[in-house]
Enzyme design. Structure first.
Site, PDB file in Angstrom:
ATOM      1  N   ILE A  30       0.818  -1.217   0.000  1.00  0.00           N
ATOM      2  CA  ILE A  30       0.000   0.000   0.000  1.00  0.00           C
ATOM      3  C   ILE A  30       0.858   1.276   0.000  1.00  0.00           C
ATOM      4  CG2 ILE A  30      -0.252   0.345   2.491  1.00  0.00           C
ATOM      5  CD1 ILE A  30      -3.296   0.512   2.007  1.00  0.00           C
ATOM      6  N   HIS A  97       6.401 -12.030   5.677  1.00  0.00           N
ATOM      7  CA  HIS A  97       6.169 -11.482   4.334  1.00  0.00           C
ATOM      8  C   HIS A  97       7.501 -11.176   3.670  1.00  0.00           C
ATOM      9  CE1 HIS A  97       6.160  -8.064   7.153  1.00  0.00           C
ATOM     10  NE2 HIS A  97       6.686  -7.332   6.176  1.00  0.00           N
ATOM     11  N   HIS A  99       9.206  -8.877   0.733  1.00  0.00           N
ATOM     12  CA  HIS A  99       9.062  -7.717  -0.156  1.00  0.00           C
ATOM     13  C   HIS A  99       9.715  -8.067  -1.499  1.00  0.00           C
ATOM     14  CE1 HIS A  99       8.144  -4.631   3.062  1.00  0.00           C
ATOM     15  NE2 HIS A  99       8.747  -5.545   3.809  1.00  0.00           N
TER      16      HIS A  99
HETATM   17  P1  AMP Z   1       7.483  -4.450   7.180  1.00  0.00           P
HETATM   18  O1  AMP Z   1       7.770  -3.042   7.573  1.00  0.00           O
HETATM   19  O2  AMP Z   1       8.636  -5.202   6.628  1.00  0.00           O
HETATM   20  O3  AMP Z   1       6.763  -5.197   8.305  1.00  0.00           O
HETATM   21  O4  AMP Z   1       6.468  -4.360   5.960  1.00  0.00           O
HETATM   22  C1  AMP Z   1       5.109  -4.180   6.111  1.00  0.00           C
HETATM   23  C2  AMP Z   1       4.611  -3.619   4.820  1.00  0.00           C
HETATM   24  O5  AMP Z   1       3.211  -3.775   4.790  1.00  0.00           O
HETATM   25  C3  AMP Z   1       4.899  -2.133   4.606  1.00  0.00           C
HETATM   26  O6  AMP Z   1       5.699  -1.939   3.436  1.00  0.00           O
HETATM   27  C4  AMP Z   1       3.500  -1.518   4.465  1.00  0.00           C
HETATM   28  O7  AMP Z   1       3.453  -0.484   3.505  1.00  0.00           O
HETATM   29  C5  AMP Z   1       2.668  -2.712   4.058  1.00  0.00           C
HETATM   30  N1  AMP Z   1       1.256  -2.643   4.399  1.00  0.00           N
HETATM   31  C6  AMP Z   1       0.708  -2.273   5.589  1.00  0.00           C
HETATM   32  N2  AMP Z   1      -0.636  -2.372   5.537  1.00  0.00           N
HETATM   33  C7  AMP Z   1      -0.942  -2.814   4.283  1.00  0.00           C
HETATM   34  C8  AMP Z   1      -2.175  -3.096   3.610  1.00  0.00           C
HETATM   35  N3  AMP Z   1      -3.370  -2.952   4.218  1.00  0.00           N
HETATM   36  N4  AMP Z   1      -2.126  -3.498   2.325  1.00  0.00           N
HETATM   37  C9  AMP Z   1      -0.932  -3.625   1.701  1.00  0.00           C
HETATM   38  N5  AMP Z   1       0.262  -3.385   2.280  1.00  0.00           N
HETATM   39  C10 AMP Z   1       0.255  -2.972   3.555  1.00  0.00           C
END
Ligand code: AMP
Ligand code: ZN
Length: 136
Positions: A30, A97, A99
């Site tokens: 997002i 997750h 990236h």
């Molecule tokens: P991290 O900081 O490695 O835990 O990555 C979490 C990621 O999730 C970040 O890059 C956020 O932008 C992404 N994120 C958070 N909420 C959402 C959502 N509802 N849909 C898609 N991505 C999200």
């Protein structure tokens, strides 16, 4: 359990899902570092790679598939693949997750992983990557 990515995997919270299979779901981040920045998550709740008993291996085919698809559909020249584990590493969502960040010739190099240029609308990117012009 109250987990954002479990809710996305279950379809309870909307996301720009671009692919999925029995063990993984891939959706657009997002707040993309670059256009097409995608997260590949395990369907099973695992906190991170540090709390993992094989999910990373199970979702790895989807990581590869998504990386190739982003390069082919968006005209990227490469990808960065990254997983943050623990708050000290910048993890903000505590569900495993990966990236997958497409990289473009206009902003090369690891220091330019987060773009300073304006991002394309996420709806437009979802339509291109899925090949569905009506994708919202
Ligand atoms: P991290 O900081 O490695 O835990 O990555 C979490 C990621 O999730 C970040 O890059 C956020 O932008 C992404 N994120 C958070 N909420 C959402 C959502 N509802 N849909 C898609 N991505 C999200
Ligand atoms: Zn979860």
């Amino acid at each position: 359990m109250d987990c954002l990515f479990c809710s996305i995997a279950a379809g309870d919270i909307p996301a720009k899902i671009i692919d999925s299979d029995d063990v993984s779901v891939a959706f657009l981040d997002i707040e993309p570092f670059q256009d097409g920045h995608t997260l590949v998550i395990s369907r099973k709740h695992v906190t991170s790679v540090l709390d993992d008993d094989g999910e990373l291996a199970r979702i790895s085919p989807m990581v590869t598939k998504v990386a190739r698809r982003l390069v082919d559909s968006l005209g990227a020249s490469g990808v960065n693949i990254m997983s943050n584990a623990g708050e000290v590493a910048g993890q903000s969502v505590h569900h495993l997750h990966i990236h997958v960040i497409p990289r473009y010739d206009r902003e090369p190099g690891i220091s330019a992983i987060r773009s300073t240029m304006p991002r394309r609308p996420i709806e437009e990117v979802a339509a291109i990557v899925t090949g569905d012009p009506h994708r919202k």
